[in-house]
Scaffold this motif. Structure first.
Motif: not given
Ligand code: UGA
Length: 458
Positions: A204-222
């Motif tokens: 369950e955590m793998i799913k959230y941690a993966s999506n949130d990491f990708l979202a973090l990457k996007i916010s970081y580059i923004n």
């Protein structure tokens, strides 16, 4: 293997069809009779490349029904693929998941493995298993396994058949073996998908941690892009330079107007909510959410900065969906920018290659608002949308928009002024036209500056 899938949204339908493609008999269960009839005719209710072809190809192995009792009673595996929308407080709404769990408990006539594919907060699988076993007929035993999906809209079929990984989370060896068997065709040639078996909570955590990491990457580059804007650096070059480091990787580093869709916005909020609840707040995820909230309307702010009074101005909006290749409008940045434009009294000319009708429904509440003086008209071609517009906002990088001839802006607009939220055009190409162009984290190209300079020199 007899498989039933609860829910025929992106996750449920694509999973069901993919399992039929690898040889299983699959019954897709939904409550929407109209939608079921459409699917029985081999038509996909969602726009997803390759899905309809596979529905047609595997029609002998696919059944669509609202009769959940029949579908669930003797299934070997039941997959829950229903939505887990966001509640007002940011937590995940599990009503649909438990609604299906209740139906499963009512229907089962033999032991079965129940798979939770929906994205659910850590610990939900435990609750689902407890609930079903407490409510099912005496003598029947159910094992619940977490098996998150990692498909992205627009590439859902490919992401399922050629998945980056299959994660199976269960404490029960027998259930693990059944699911390994179910996925065997995918873990072998030609697909060779890696399979990782973990306990339920980790899956369950793998799913959230993966999506949130990708979202973090996007916010970081923004955020880096916004700083590039202020400092005169070029975020595209920065992304490229960062991405060459294999530890960082070059994916999900495209600066833009924030992430939308049905996953990242709700999954970041749900995991943050859970972390606060547990007293271990995820501060990085909190920052990621805040950055995205602001980034969604960055184009409107850029426009407003240049045109102070938008009342009565004609603004073309190109692209409405949250990304190309999908008809999904959930959390699309276009909505937030259009709301602000309408409030400011602008007359909007909106273009999207596929989602105009659904957008009309989505925005209707705003147009009924008495305080709104702006208007919105829709166009199915870019020429008409930008004709005589005072400015253009590019919201989605559809190929039709990316490949649109730049000379047309010059030709058809009042005074070509473009705000590109997806960095669709090369700055070197823009320089060849009489266009004022602002994008994300790249130099502002102004057509007026050279002219003024010229006058001064004369
Ligand atoms: C996302 C994940 O990519 C999937 O792996 C996951 O399985 C899925 O959520 C899910 O949980 O079901 P999806 O929401 O379909 O898939 O779309 P993405 O392609 O990830 O894009 C999400 C948003 O991020 C879009 O608004 C897109 O424009 C934006 N984005 C993406 C950027 O702004 N920059 C990027 O570099 C990449």
């Amino acid at each position: 293997m007899k498989i039933a899938v609860a829910g025929t949204g992106y996750v449920g339908l694509v999973t069901g069809v993919a399992l039929a493609e690898i040889g299983h008999n699959v019954t897709c269960v939904d409550i929407d009779e109209k939608k079921l009839e459409v699917m029985r005719n081999g038509i996909s209710p969602i726009y997803e490349e390759g899905l309809e072809e596979l529905m047609k190809k595997n029609k002998e192995r696919l059944t669509y029904t609202s009769n959940y009792k029949e579908a669930y009673k003797d299934a070997d595996v039941i997959i829950i693929g229903v939505g887990t929308p966001e509640r007002k407080d940011g937590s995940a709404n599990l009503d649909y998941v438990f609604g299906v769990s209740k139906q499963i408990a009512e229907s089962l006539e033999k032991d079965c493995v129940v798979v939770v594919k929906s994205t659910v907060p850590i610990g939900t699988n435990d609750e689902v298993e407890k609930y079903i076993n407490e409510n099912v007929k005496d003598g029947i035993l159910v094992h619940v396994a977490s098996n998150p999906e990692f498909l992205a809209q627009g590439t859902a079929v490919r992401d399922t058949l050629h998945a980056s990984r299959i994660v199976i989370g269960t404490e029960n060896k027998e259930a693990e073996e059944i699911l390994k068997k179910m996925y065997e065709p995918l873990t072998k040639e030609p697909y060779n998908v890696p399979l990782l078996a973990t306990n339920r909570r980790s899956a369950e955590m793998i799913k959230y941690a993966s999506n949130d990491f990708l979202a973090l990457k996007i916010s970081y580059i923004n955020e880096i892009a916004n700083l590039c804007d202020a400092l005169g650096a070029n975020v595209e070059d920065v992304s490229k330079g960062m991405g060459l480091d294999s530890r960082i990787g070059n994916k999900f580093l495209n600066a833009g107007i924030g992430y939308g869709g049905s996953c990242f916005p709700k999954d970041t909020k749900a995991l943050h909510f859970l972390s606060v609840q547990k007293g271990v707040e995820l501060k990085t995820v909190k920052a990621c959410i805040e950055v995205n909230e602001s980034q969604k309307t960055v184009l409107f702010r850029k426009l407003k900065n240049d045109i102070k009074d938008l009342n009565g101005k004609t603004i073309a909006v190109l692209g409405l969906t949250f990304k190309p290749g999908t008809d999904d409008l959930r959390e699309a940045p276009s909505i937030y920018n259009i709301e602000l434009l309408l409030d400011a009294g602008a007359n909007i000319k909106a273009y999207d290659p596929i989602s105009i009708e659904s957008f009309k429904k989505k925005i209707s509440y705003k147009l009924e608002d008495d305080g709104v003086t702006g208007t919105i008209t829709y166009f199915d071609n870019i020429d008409n949308a930008i004709m005589n517009a005072d400015a253009v906002l590019i919201m989605t990088e559809w190929p039709e928009i990316k490949n649109y001839d730049l000379s047309k802006y010059e030709e058809l607009m009042n005074n070509a002024l473009i705000y590109d939220g997806r960095n669709c055009y090369k700055l070197s190409d823009i320089a060849n036209y009489n266009i004022s162009y602002k994008s994300i984290g790249r130099a502002y190209h102004s057509k007026s500056i050279p002219k003024i300079k010229k006058k001064l020199h004369n």
